[in-house]
Motif scaffolding. Structure first.
Motif, PDB file in Angstrom:
ATOM      1  N   ALA A   7       0.840  -1.200   0.000  1.00 13.65           N
ATOM      2  CA  ALA A   7       0.000   0.000   0.000  1.00 13.65           C
ATOM      3  C   ALA A   7       0.877   1.251   0.000  1.00 13.65           C
ATOM      4  O   ALA A   7       0.590   2.228  -0.702  1.00 13.65           O
ATOM      5  N   LEU A   8       1.952   1.224   0.766  1.00 14.34           N
ATOM      6  CA  LEU A   8       2.872   2.356   0.801  1.00 14.34           C
ATOM      7  C   LEU A   8       3.545   2.535  -0.549  1.00 14.34           C
ATOM      8  O   LEU A   8       3.667   3.655  -1.056  1.00 14.34           O
ATOM      9  N   GLN A   9       3.979   1.440  -1.149  1.00  7.74           N
ATOM     10  CA  GLN A   9       4.621   1.519  -2.463  1.00  7.74           C
ATOM     11  C   GLN A   9       3.650   2.050  -3.507  1.00  7.74           C
ATOM     12  O   GLN A   9       4.020   2.893  -4.335  1.00  7.74           O
ATOM     13  N   THR A  10       2.415   1.577  -3.476  1.00  8.91           N
ATOM     14  CA  THR A  10       1.408   2.038  -4.429  1.00  8.91           C
ATOM     15  C   THR A  10       1.126   3.518  -4.231  1.00  8.91           C
ATOM     16  O   THR A  10       1.000   4.266  -5.206  1.00  8.91           O
ATOM     17  N   THR A  16       4.188  10.096  -7.139  1.00  9.28           N
ATOM     18  CA  THR A  16       5.220  10.479  -8.107  1.00  9.28           C
ATOM     19  C   THR A  16       4.628  10.677  -9.491  1.00  9.28           C
ATOM     20  O   THR A  16       5.001  11.609 -10.202  1.00  9.28           O
ATOM     21  N   GLN A  17       3.684   9.823  -9.890  1.00 12.63           N
ATOM     22  CA  GLN A  17       3.038   9.994 -11.190  1.00 12.63           C
ATOM     23  C   GLN A  17       2.256  11.300 -11.237  1.00 12.63           C
ATOM     24  O   GLN A  17       2.271  12.011 -12.252  1.00 12.63           O
ATOM     25  N   THR A  18       1.590  11.618 -10.150  1.00 15.24           N
ATOM     26  CA  THR A  18       0.835  12.864 -10.096  1.00 15.24           C
ATOM     27  C   THR A  18       1.768  14.060 -10.189  1.00 15.24           C
ATOM     28  O   THR A  18       1.489  15.031 -10.909  1.00 15.24           O
ATOM     29  N   ALA A  19       2.868  14.007  -9.466  1.00 16.42           N
ATOM     30  CA  ALA A  19       3.818  15.113  -9.489  1.00 16.42           C
ATOM     31  C   ALA A  19       4.406  15.314 -10.883  1.00 16.42           C
ATOM     32  O   ALA A  19       4.526  16.453 -11.362  1.00 16.42           O
ATOM     33  N   VAL A  20       4.760  14.226 -11.543  1.00 11.57           N
ATOM     34  CA  VAL A  20       5.305  14.326 -12.896  1.00 11.57           C
ATOM     35  C   VAL A  20       4.251  14.900 -13.845  1.00 11.57           C
ATOM     36  O   VAL A  20       4.534  15.792 -14.656  1.00 11.57           O
ATOM     37  N   GLY A  21       3.033  14.423 -13.734  1.00 11.12           N
ATOM     38  CA  GLY A  21       1.953  14.924 -14.597  1.00 11.12           C
ATOM     39  C   GLY A  21       1.683  16.402 -14.382  1.00 11.12           C
ATOM     40  O   GLY A  21       1.502  17.157 -15.346  1.00 11.12           O
ATOM     41  N   CYS A  22       1.666  16.832 -13.127  1.00 10.03           N
ATOM     42  CA  CYS A  22       1.446  18.258 -12.831  1.00 10.03           C
ATOM     43  C   CYS A  22       2.601  19.102 -13.349  1.00 10.03           C
ATOM     44  O   CYS A  22       2.389  20.196 -13.890  1.00 10.03           O
ATOM     45  N   THR A  42      -7.250  16.411 -21.155  1.00  5.33           N
ATOM     46  CA  THR A  42      -8.070  15.208 -21.278  1.00  5.33           C
ATOM     47  C   THR A  42      -7.200  13.978 -21.500  1.00  5.33           C
ATOM     48  O   THR A  42      -7.427  12.925 -20.890  1.00  5.33           O
ATOM     49  N   THR A  43      -6.184  14.104 -22.333  1.00  7.25           N
ATOM     50  CA  THR A  43      -5.281  12.987 -22.596  1.00  7.25           C
ATOM     51  C   THR A  43      -4.514  12.591 -21.337  1.00  7.25           C
ATOM     52  O   THR A  43      -4.404  11.402 -21.014  1.00  7.25           O
ATOM     53  N   MET A  44      -4.009  13.580 -20.596  1.00  3.70           N
ATOM     54  CA  MET A  44      -3.245  13.277 -19.382  1.00  3.70           C
ATOM     55  C   MET A  44      -4.129  12.631 -18.323  1.00  3.70           C
ATOM     56  O   MET A  44      -3.705  11.700 -17.631  1.00  3.70           O
ATOM     57  N   ILE A  45      -5.369  13.097 -18.183  1.00  2.75           N
ATOM     58  CA  ILE A  45      -6.290  12.490 -17.219  1.00  2.75           C
ATOM     59  C   ILE A  45      -6.611  11.058 -17.627  1.00  2.75           C
ATOM     60  O   ILE A  45      -6.653  10.154 -16.787  1.00  2.75           O
ATOM     61  N   SER A  46      -6.812  10.840 -18.918  1.00  8.93           N
ATOM     62  CA  SER A  46      -7.104   9.486 -19.402  1.00  8.93           C
ATOM     63  C   SER A  46      -5.937   8.538 -19.159  1.00  8.93           C
ATOM     64  O   SER A  46      -6.127   7.407 -18.710  1.00  8.93           O
ATOM     65  N   VAL A  47      -4.731   8.988 -19.439  1.00 11.53           N
ATOM     66  CA  VAL A  47      -3.547   8.151 -19.219  1.00 11.53           C
ATOM     67  C   VAL A  47      -3.380   7.868 -17.729  1.00 11.53           C
ATOM     68  O   VAL A  47      -3.081   6.736 -17.324  1.00 11.53           O
ATOM     69  N   GLY A  48      -3.593   8.872 -16.897  1.00 13.12           N
ATOM     70  CA  GLY A  48      -3.505   8.673 -15.454  1.00 13.12           C
ATOM     71  C   GLY A  48      -4.518   7.658 -14.952  1.00 13.12           C
ATOM     72  O   GLY A  48      -4.208   6.812 -14.116  1.00 13.12           O
TER      73      GLY A  48
END
Length: 93
Positions: A7-10, A16-22, A42-48
């Motif tokens: 859970a911690l790893q997830t 980290t994915q959110t930070a990179v996307g932002c 829209t593309t970034m939200i879909s990929v996320g």
């Protein structure tokens, strides 16, 4: 040394994915026109969402198959009924 929980790893992976996307969004935001911004967002939200889907499915599967659930109890009982109690390579006389 104990391993961190899944859970911690997830959670760390999601952060980290959110930070990179932002960060990418902030870098690109000023350089694109309004229609391109909407398409990119829209593309970034879909990929996320697609990247988060396996973690969500894994979490739901773990909850459904936990030992205390009815399904988990049925699976355990079925494995007990089908298992002889001896390893496959053991010679039974």
């Amino acid at each position: 040394m104990p391993k961190p929980s899944t859970a911690l790893q997830t959670s760390l992976l999601a952060i980290t994915q959110t930070a990179v996307g932002c960060g990418i969004g902030l870098l690109i935001a000023g350089k694109l026109g309004r229609p391109a911004q909407k398409t990119t967002a829209t593309t970034m939200i879909s990929v996320g969402a697609l990247l988060a889907l396996p973690a969500l499915v894994g979490m739901v599967t773990r909850v459904m198959n936990r030992p205390e659930s009815e399904r988990g109890m049925r699976r355990r009982l079925e494995s007990i009924r089908q298992d002889s109690g001896f390893p496959d390579e053991a010679e039974i006389i």
